[in-house]
Design an enzyme around this catalytic site. Sequence first.
Site, short mmCIF file in Angstrom:
data_model
loop_
_atom_site.label_atom_id
_atom_site.label_comp_id
_atom_site.label_asym_id
_atom_site.label_seq_id
_atom_site.Cartn_x
_atom_site.Cartn_y
_atom_site.Cartn_z
N HIS A 1 14.70 -6.45 -36.91
CA HIS A 1 15.44 -6.90 -37.95
C HIS A 1 16.78 -6.00 -37.97
O HIS A 1 17.46 -5.77 -39.00
CB HIS A 1 14.66 -6.64 -39.48
CG HIS A 1 13.80 -7.67 -39.78
ND1 HIS A 1 14.05 -9.04 -39.66
CD2 HIS A 1 12.35 -7.13 -39.77
CE1 HIS A 1 12.81 -9.66 -40.01
NE2 HIS A 1 11.99 -8.66 -39.91
N GLU B 1 1.01 -9.84 -40.87
CA GLU B 1 2.11 -10.20 -41.72
C GLU B 1 2.20 -11.70 -42.04
O GLU B 1 3.26 -12.03 -42.55
CB GLU B 1 3.34 -9.52 -41.28
CG GLU B 1 3.78 -10.08 -40.03
CD GLU B 1 5.08 -9.53 -39.54
OE1 GLU B 1 5.95 -8.94 -40.26
OE2 GLU B 1 5.20 -9.64 -38.02
N ASP C 1 6.43 -9.93 -45.61
CA ASP C 1 6.40 -11.44 -44.91
C ASP C 1 4.99 -11.96 -45.21
O ASP C 1 5.04 -13.10 -45.23
CB ASP C 1 6.64 -11.05 -43.34
CG ASP C 1 7.79 -10.93 -42.89
OD1 ASP C 1 8.87 -11.51 -43.75
OD2 ASP C 1 8.03 -10.29 -41.85
#
Length: 250
Positions: A43, A146, A172
Amino acid sequence: MHFKEKLASGNPVYGLTLTIGNPQLAELVAHIGFDWLWIEAEHTSMSLETIQAQLQAVSGTQTQAIVRVDCNDQTIIKRVLDTGPDGIIIPSVNSKEDAEKAIRFTKYPPLGERGIGLARAQGYGLNLGNYIKTANDNVATIFMIEHIAAVQNIHDILQVEGLDAVIVGSLDLAGSMNLQNDLGNPAIEAEVQKVLQACKDAGIPCGTFAGDPNQAKARIKEGFRLVTLGADVLILASATKNLLDTVKQN
């Protein structure tokens, strides 16, 4: 001590997530005494050069550095491993098939099919033979759990040979349950606990992200072993806001 040896000790291993990508910051934090640093390449906009610079900054300290790649892709994983991290985190491992693929990509033969090359991890060729012999044992492979599908398949995932630990990605996970706008919903925590219990049963260390020290202590009591104590940007934002607010108080 290798990161995998810290995991095998049975003690909690304390980490911090790095998203800024600055080697001086990585070096500073490594000298503070964290067991491991989570270099976040999923990310963020980090390049391979940025990742390697942070690894070089941390080398020589007692802190290990683990890189989260952005996907379960053979070429990406190979290139990141060649920068020389102590372990790699694979995101979105949702099935036994995903897990087996990740192991193939992260391990040398006969366990996997990682390509052999000359890079920092192998001492640019000076340590090639020894690295190839020891990398499967010394470099940790960690899966992110996740997605609700991953929770449903957790027992099969944990059986895959070569896995060293998992980390639960609660945000997530919540999104996969359509609960991203209701993060306090107890249904999310119920799924987290399923993963933790499965890991305990399988003897696989389980990790999590803790937002504050009290939450970290609570998670450790529950049995989480890899505990990430925050992220550089969150700590910087909190500390600087507190500084400014304190000075501006009448």
